[in-house]
Design a protein around this motif. Sequence first.
Motif, PDB file in Angstrom:
ATOM      1  N   VAL A  54       0.841  -1.199   0.000  1.00  0.00           N
ATOM      2  CA  VAL A  54       0.000   0.000   0.000  1.00  0.00           C
ATOM      3  C   VAL A  54       0.877   1.250   0.000  1.00  0.00           C
ATOM      4  N   ALA A  55       1.940   1.245   0.834  1.00  0.00           N
ATOM      5  CA  ALA A  55       2.866   2.382   0.883  1.00  0.00           C
ATOM      6  C   ALA A  55       3.558   2.574  -0.464  1.00  0.00           C
ATOM      7  N   ALA A  56       3.914   1.456  -1.111  1.00  0.00           N
ATOM      8  CA  ALA A  56       4.554   1.532  -2.426  1.00  0.00           C
ATOM      9  C   ALA A  56       3.620   2.173  -3.450  1.00  0.00           C
ATOM     10  N   ILE A  57       2.363   1.751  -3.450  1.00  0.00           N
ATOM     11  CA  ILE A  57       1.380   2.298  -4.391  1.00  0.00           C
ATOM     12  C   ILE A  57       1.187   3.795  -4.155  1.00  0.00           C
ATOM     13  N   VAL A  58       1.095   4.197  -2.886  1.00  0.00           N
ATOM     14  CA  VAL A  58       0.904   5.612  -2.547  1.00  0.00           C
ATOM     15  C   VAL A  58       2.106   6.437  -3.006  1.00  0.00           C
ATOM     16  N   CYS A  59       3.328   5.932  -2.765  1.00  0.00           N
ATOM     17  CA  CYS A  59       4.537   6.654  -3.178  1.00  0.00           C
ATOM     18  C   CYS A  59       4.581   6.857  -4.688  1.00  0.00           C
ATOM     19  N   VAL A  60       4.294   5.781  -5.426  1.00  0.00           N
ATOM     20  CA  VAL A  60       4.342   5.876  -6.887  1.00  0.00           C
ATOM     21  C   VAL A  60       3.285   6.845  -7.403  1.00  0.00           C
ATOM     22  N   LEU A  61       2.071   6.759  -6.888  1.00  0.00           N
ATOM     23  CA  LEU A  61       0.993   7.642  -7.357  1.00  0.00           C
ATOM     24  C   LEU A  61       1.285   9.106  -7.012  1.00  0.00           C
ATOM     25  N   CYS A  62       1.863   9.354  -5.832  1.00  0.00           N
ATOM     26  CA  CYS A  62       2.240  10.727  -5.468  1.00  0.00           C
ATOM     27  C   CYS A  62       3.331  11.235  -6.409  1.00  0.00           C
ATOM     28  N   GLY A  63       4.276  10.338  -6.740  1.00  0.00           N
ATOM     29  CA  GLY A  63       5.325  10.722  -7.684  1.00  0.00           C
ATOM     30  C   GLY A  63       4.769  11.097  -9.040  1.00  0.00           C
ATOM     31  N   LEU A  64       3.743  10.374  -9.479  1.00  0.00           N
ATOM     32  CA  LEU A  64       3.125  10.680 -10.773  1.00  0.00           C
ATOM     33  C   LEU A  64       2.376  12.008 -10.739  1.00  0.00           C
ATOM     34  N   LEU A  65       1.815  12.358  -9.599  1.00  0.00           N
ATOM     35  CA  LEU A  65       1.145  13.652  -9.465  1.00  0.00           C
ATOM     36  C   LEU A  65       2.143  14.792  -9.611  1.00  0.00           C
ATOM     37  N   ALA A 104      20.603  16.093 -21.709  1.00  0.00           N
ATOM     38  CA  ALA A 104      20.531  17.413 -21.070  1.00  0.00           C
ATOM     39  C   ALA A 104      19.092  17.857 -20.822  1.00  0.00           C
ATOM     40  N   GLU A 105      18.270  16.932 -20.336  1.00  0.00           N
ATOM     41  CA  GLU A 105      16.878  17.256 -20.049  1.00  0.00           C
ATOM     42  C   GLU A 105      16.782  18.068 -18.749  1.00  0.00           C
ATOM     43  N   PRO A 106      15.814  18.963 -18.673  1.00  0.00           N
ATOM     44  CA  PRO A 106      15.665  19.772 -17.449  1.00  0.00           C
ATOM     45  C   PRO A 106      15.238  18.912 -16.260  1.00  0.00           C
ATOM     46  N   PHE A 107      15.796  19.215 -15.090  1.00  0.00           N
ATOM     47  CA  PHE A 107      15.450  18.494 -13.860  1.00  0.00           C
ATOM     48  C   PHE A 107      15.075  19.497 -12.773  1.00  0.00           C
ATOM     49  N   PRO A 108      13.891  20.121 -12.900  1.00  0.00           N
ATOM     50  CA  PRO A 108      13.433  21.044 -11.862  1.00  0.00           C
ATOM     51  C   PRO A 108      13.105  20.289 -10.574  1.00  0.00           C
ATOM     52  N   PRO A 109      12.982  20.984  -9.459  1.00  0.00           N
ATOM     53  CA  PRO A 109      12.726  20.315  -8.167  1.00  0.00           C
ATOM     54  C   PRO A 109      11.518  19.382  -8.173  1.00  0.00           C
ATOM     55  N   MET A 110      10.428  19.782  -8.830  1.00  0.00           N
ATOM     56  CA  MET A 110       9.221  18.952  -8.844  1.00  0.00           C
ATOM     57  C   MET A 110       9.492  17.596  -9.497  1.00  0.00           C
ATOM     58  N   LYS A 111      10.289  17.596 -10.577  1.00  0.00           N
ATOM     59  CA  LYS A 111      10.589  16.338 -11.247  1.00  0.00           C
ATOM     60  C   LYS A 111      11.502  15.476 -10.388  1.00  0.00           C
ATOM     61  N   ILE A 112      12.454  16.086  -9.708  1.00  0.00           N
ATOM     62  CA  ILE A 112      13.355  15.330  -8.834  1.00  0.00           C
ATOM     63  C   ILE A 112      12.563  14.647  -7.722  1.00  0.00           C
ATOM     64  N   VAL A 113      11.620  15.375  -7.128  1.00  0.00           N
ATOM     65  CA  VAL A 113      10.755  14.788  -6.094  1.00  0.00           C
ATOM     66  C   VAL A 113       9.963  13.627  -6.679  1.00  0.00           C
ATOM     67  N   SER A 114       9.437  13.815  -7.886  1.00  0.00           N
ATOM     68  CA  SER A 114       8.664  12.771  -8.557  1.00  0.00           C
ATOM     69  C   SER A 114       9.498  11.513  -8.753  1.00  0.00           C
ATOM     70  N   ILE A 115      10.721  11.670  -9.258  1.00  0.00           N
ATOM     71  CA  ILE A 115      11.591  10.525  -9.534  1.00  0.00           C
ATOM     72  C   ILE A 115      11.962   9.796  -8.244  1.00  0.00           C
ATOM     73  N   VAL A 116      12.285  10.553  -7.199  1.00  0.00           N
ATOM     74  CA  VAL A 116      12.658   9.945  -5.915  1.00  0.00           C
ATOM     75  C   VAL A 116      11.492   9.123  -5.358  1.00  0.00           C
ATOM     76  N   LEU A 117      10.283   9.694  -5.395  1.00  0.00           N
ATOM     77  CA  LEU A 117       9.111   8.978  -4.884  1.00  0.00           C
ATOM     78  C   LEU A 117       8.830   7.711  -5.690  1.00  0.00           C
ATOM     79  N   VAL A 118       8.956   7.807  -7.002  1.00  0.00           N
ATOM     80  CA  VAL A 118       8.670   6.661  -7.869  1.00  0.00           C
ATOM     81  C   VAL A 118       9.693   5.545  -7.648  1.00  0.00           C
ATOM     82  N   ILE A 119      10.981   5.892  -7.596  1.00  0.00           N
ATOM     83  CA  ILE A 119      12.017   4.876  -7.405  1.00  0.00           C
ATOM     84  C   ILE A 119      11.896   4.239  -6.020  1.00  0.00           C
TER      85      ILE A 119
END
Length: 288
Positions: free
Chosen positions: A104-115, A248-263
């Motif tokens: 359940v925690a894994a699903i929540v983390c991934v879905l939050c990352g996608l948001l 050289a793709e942009p990595f703004p803070p929101m995307k970094i948070v998304s990637i960390v949550l998803v991984i």
Amino acid sequence: MLLFVLTFGAAICFAFGNVLSKSGVAKSGKKADFAHPIQFILGFLTSKRWWTGFFLSACGNAGNYSAMALYNLSLVKPISALNPVLTAVFGWLFLKEPINRRIVAAIVCVLCGLLFASAEIGEKAGVQNIPALWIFVAIFLAFAFSCRFIFRRSEISDSLMMGTCYGLSDVLYKSLAIDATAKGIELSAGEFVYWLGDIRVWAFAATYLTAFLFTQVAFSRGRALFVIPFSAAIGAVVPILAGALIFAEPFPPMKIVSIVLVIFGSSLFITSPREIIKKNFSRKFHAK
């Protein structure tokens, strides 16, 4: 919106495709044996369930490649983490597999990352560095092929090979897609010969076929609850790193948070052997 249609549709196809392919390979009763590969290959090629999974995975690839051609890798690949999410949900709905608090925690983390990822859909496209591409591919291929000597458990080495090669095939495809978009594609014999002369096409085919082969090997020797989420996580990390180091793709803070949550969420899906033993013991106990 198109990004989520393509990636979510691909994730559904991959989830069903992986489950059916794993079931087809397991039902054939053949274990991967590199000394006698023909028997193993013929074993799963005669399974209708495997072919259904193969067709669904092919549909998933169509959506996945369309998304990668249109959007940055570091935006598309985190959404591929929906694969283990949907596999867990489908297993709960259709196979009555239990979902514990960790899942359940894994699903929540991934879905939050996608948001968080949804905020970056309109980001600027990256540009590629071809010398960096070949250095990146060489390093990760060396890592993938050395895994058999580093890790004793075959399901770990098989999953690493599978995930790394799928990730590299995505990176090579993205490189080709960038050039094809810039050049424009014409339906002609000359155009066909032009792309056949590009070594990236052959490298893409080699890495994808290697990943495909090791998918069947991993399904025959490993646990689906380990192989699918672990290889999916590796297959997402490799293109995300390429997005930073090659394109050289942009990595703004929101995307970094998304990637960390998803991984992090993807890592929670990986089931240890101890949990499998405990789950099987619990089932036998309740059956009595």
